[in-house]
Design an enzyme around this catalytic site. Structure first.
Site, PDB file in Angstrom:
ATOM      1  N   TYR A  43      40.534  31.362  45.514  1.00  0.00           N
ATOM      2  CA  TYR A  43      40.113  30.959  43.864  1.00  0.00           C
ATOM      3  C   TYR A  43      40.089  29.218  44.006  1.00  0.00           C
ATOM      4  O   TYR A  43      39.027  28.822  43.567  1.00  0.00           O
ATOM      5  CB  TYR A  43      41.588  31.082  43.209  1.00  0.00           C
ATOM      6  CG  TYR A  43      41.150  32.376  42.399  1.00  0.00           C
ATOM      7  CD1 TYR A  43      41.439  33.044  43.158  1.00  0.00           C
ATOM      8  CD2 TYR A  43      41.459  32.041  41.118  1.00  0.00           C
ATOM      9  CE1 TYR A  43      40.471  34.579  42.318  1.00  0.00           C
ATOM     10  CE2 TYR A  43      41.042  33.331  39.414  1.00  0.00           C
ATOM     11  CZ  TYR A  43      41.113  34.102  39.923  1.00  0.00           C
ATOM     12  OH  TYR A  43      41.152  35.280  39.629  1.00  0.00           O
ATOM     13  N   LYS A  49      45.022  42.817  52.543  1.00  0.00           N
ATOM     14  CA  LYS A  49      44.650  43.337  53.188  1.00  0.00           C
ATOM     15  C   LYS A  49      44.633  43.320  54.445  1.00  0.00           C
ATOM     16  O   LYS A  49      43.517  42.968  55.484  1.00  0.00           O
ATOM     17  CB  LYS A  49      43.155  43.284  52.607  1.00  0.00           C
ATOM     18  CG  LYS A  49      41.735  44.523  52.654  1.00  0.00           C
ATOM     19  CD  LYS A  49      42.157  45.378  52.050  1.00  0.00           C
ATOM     20  CE  LYS A  49      40.479  46.380  52.538  1.00  0.00           C
ATOM     21  NZ  LYS A  49      40.959  47.336  52.097  1.00  0.00           N
ATOM     22  N   ASP A  82      43.907  48.502  48.144  1.00  0.00           N
ATOM     23  CA  ASP A  82      42.903  49.896  47.649  1.00  0.00           C
ATOM     24  C   ASP A  82      44.090  50.688  47.510  1.00  0.00           C
ATOM     25  O   ASP A  82      43.108  51.075  46.033  1.00  0.00           O
ATOM     26  CB  ASP A  82      41.700  50.005  48.684  1.00  0.00           C
ATOM     27  CG  ASP A  82      41.998  49.545  49.663  1.00  0.00           C
ATOM     28  OD1 ASP A  82      43.654  49.915  49.788  1.00  0.00           O
ATOM     29  OD2 ASP A  82      41.124  50.776  50.650  1.00  0.00           O
ATOM     30  N   ASP A  84      44.875  39.402  40.183  1.00  0.00           N
ATOM     31  CA  ASP A  84      44.295  39.255  39.184  1.00  0.00           C
ATOM     32  C   ASP A  84      43.953  40.738  38.533  1.00  0.00           C
ATOM     33  O   ASP A  84      43.378  40.596  37.755  1.00  0.00           O
ATOM     34  CB  ASP A  84      43.078  38.029  39.566  1.00  0.00           C
ATOM     35  CG  ASP A  84      42.441  37.931  38.014  1.00  0.00           C
ATOM     36  OD1 ASP A  84      42.775  38.032  37.119  1.00  0.00           O
ATOM     37  OD2 ASP A  84      41.060  37.876  38.703  1.00  0.00           O
ATOM     38  N   ASP A  89      44.915  43.604  35.715  1.00  0.00           N
ATOM     39  CA  ASP A  89      44.288  43.916  33.886  1.00  0.00           C
ATOM     40  C   ASP A  89      44.415  45.513  34.745  1.00  0.00           C
ATOM     41  O   ASP A  89      44.628  46.075  33.543  1.00  0.00           O
ATOM     42  CB  ASP A  89      42.563  43.439  34.605  1.00  0.00           C
ATOM     43  CG  ASP A  89      42.848  42.318  33.638  1.00  0.00           C
ATOM     44  OD1 ASP A  89      43.581  41.178  33.360  1.00  0.00           O
ATOM     45  OD2 ASP A  89      41.470  42.569  33.242  1.00  0.00           O
TER      46      ASP A  89
HETATM   47  C1  LIG Z   1      39.865  33.013  33.409  1.00  0.00           C
HETATM   48  C2  LIG Z   1      40.519  33.287  34.951  1.00  0.00           C
HETATM   49  C3  LIG Z   1      40.504  31.523  35.699  1.00  0.00           C
HETATM   50  C4  LIG Z   1      41.923  34.340  35.160  1.00  0.00           C
HETATM   51  C5  LIG Z   1      41.695  33.996  36.309  1.00  0.00           C
HETATM   52  O1  LIG Z   1      41.383  34.869  37.035  1.00  0.00           O
HETATM   53  O2  LIG Z   1      42.790  33.925  37.444  1.00  0.00           O
HETATM   54  C6  LIG Z   1      42.177  34.812  34.019  1.00  0.00           C
HETATM   55  O3  LIG Z   1      41.219  36.123  34.760  1.00  0.00           O
HETATM   56  C7  LIG Z   1      43.770  35.156  34.459  1.00  0.00           C
HETATM   57  O4  LIG Z   1      43.667  36.405  34.855  1.00  0.00           O
HETATM   58  O5  LIG Z   1      44.130  34.843  34.011  1.00  0.00           O
HETATM   59 MG   LIG Z   2      42.476  37.950  34.888  1.00  0.00          MG
END
Ligand SMILES: CC(C)[C@H](C(=O)O)[C@@H](O)C(=O)O
Ligand SMILES: [Mg+2]
Ligand SMILES: NC(=O)c1ccc[n+]([C@@H]2O[C@H](COP(=O)([O-])OP(=O)(O)OC[C@H]3O[C@@H](n4cnc5c(N)ncnc54)[C@H](O)[C@@H]3O)[C@@H](O)[C@H]2O)c1
Length: 358
Positions: free
Chosen positions: A135, A190, A222, A246, A250
């Protein structure tokens, strides 16, 4: 105590408004100051993280953040895009530890896309390193390839890197968190392919010597993605890098019924923090009054617990959220037959009312 309120874009203002209402009824004397961020910052001051907003975030005791981003800004130069605001806040405030707890409230067992028996009782904590990795690694950009099979062609490139102290400090946060919970930590890497993550694995293994009461295992990312949907309850605490965290968080969000349920805390070394839902600005539903405000309300509870030293008030908010779910109220993202569909404001109303009973 001062709280910086940064609503941002899309559903950000809608969900933050509900969290602020919840904070308002707590009978605490919080000073709250609002500032534009993301696309809203760009519109107001020509920059996604205006100077005044950064200054406010720095001087406040904690930051409550909504979300940033909208497709209409995707063509701007990268430094002007809304997402740079959240990245800039994390970096400037040194918020290297991102805690994303994925908890399934029993009432939502049927809202998850996974079978209820796979997710019921779920309580895992993902700890994502937040200020390093690919990042932030330099150099990055688009250039003419200097070598390799595509020498002379245009190429995009980024740099993945982690310094030893960065890995050590997040490992300490993770071991300490595991110690307070089920005493099991899974470090996700990884290492089979990437030098950065072999290094990560070696350093985490070394830090483990100071936490022999915690069981440590290592898992490739993975496999971790697969195990998260196969048998998520086998995890206790997961620690991983910025990008893997990240993605995995999700995925974990869906175990809780909806990404609209997953709060987060981003902390520095002294527990000063920024609190935001794990989801984004959801431009597809913005302005419709249907966004789930619970991840933001639960983030406000984390703020009270971690940065403002008000654990009892945090407990009250969490109890109120549980009560509202038990009443059968659901925003569309967690709706199932037999429950009552409500919008963002009604969900906020219900939490506020439940608070007066708890
Ligand atoms: C919007 C983006 C920069 C951010 C990230 O990738 O960290 C988001 O996806 C999160 O999870 O906070
Ligand atoms: Mg995110
Ligand atoms: N920390 C942040 O500010 C943050 C985090 C993630 C994405 N983003 C940005 O948000 C924008 C949209 O990104 P995306 O669509 O990939 O991710 P997103 O998280 O905004 O939305 C993904 C899906 O989840 C739904 N969703 C998200 N939050 C919800 C809520 N509270 N209630 C109900 N449904 C919800 C959306 O409607 C959408 O269908 C992009 O500009 C992205 O960069 C910002």
């Amino acid at each position: 105590m001062k709280i910086a309120i940064l609503p941002g874009d899309g559903i950000g203002p809608e969900i933050v408004e509900q969290a602020v209402r919840v904070l308002d009824v707590l009978d605490e004397k919080f000073e709250m100051e609002t500032a534009p961020v993301g696309g809203a910052g760009y519109e107001a001051h020509g920059h996604p993280l205006p100077e005044g907003t950064l200054k406010l975030a720095k001087e406040a005791d904690a930051v409550l953040f909504g979300a940033v981003g909208d497709w209409k800004y995707d063509k701007l130069d990268r430094p002007l895009r809304p997402e740079q605001a959240i990245l800039g806040l994390r970096k400037n405030l040194n918020l290297f530890a991102n805690l994303r707890p994925a908890i399934l409230y029993p009432e939502l067992a049927g809202a998850s896309t996974l079978k209820p028996e796979v997710v019921s009782g779920l309580d895992i904590l993902i700890i994502r390193e937040l200020t390093g990795d690919i990042y932030f690694g330099q150099p990055r950009g688009v250039r003419t390839a200097p070598d390799g099979a595509f020498k002379g062609e245009r190429e995009g490139f980024d740099t993945m890197r982690y310094a030893e102290p960065e890995i050590r400090r997040i490992a300490h946060v993770a071991f300490q968190a595991a110690r307070k919970r089920g005493k099991r930590l899974t470090s996700v890497d990884k290492a089979n392919v990437l030098e950065t993550f072999q290094f990560w694995k070696d350093i985490v293994t070394d830090v483990h010597k100071e936490y022999q009461d915690v069981a440590l295992d290592h898992m490739y990312v993975d496999n971790a993605a697969m195990q998260l949907v196969r048998a998520p309850k086998k995890f206790d605490v997961i620690v991983t890098g910025n990008m893997f965290g990240d993605i995995l968080s999700d995925a974990a969000a869906m175990l809780t019924g909806s990404i609209g349920m997953l709060p987060s805390a981003s902390l520095d070394a002294n527990n000063k923090g920024l609190y935001e839902p794990s989801h984004g600005s959801a431009p597809d539903i913005a302005g419709k009054g249907v966004a789930n405000p619970l991840a933001t309300i639960l983030s406000a509870a984390m703020m009270l617990r971690f940065s403002l030293n008000k654990a009892e008030q945090a407990d009250r908010i969490e109890a109120a959220v549980k009560a509202v779910l038990a009443q059968g109220l659901r925003t569309p993202d967690i709706y199932e037959e037999g429950t009552t569909k409500v919008g963002t404001v009604e969900m906020g109303d219900a939490v506020v009312q439940a608070l007066s009973r708890h």
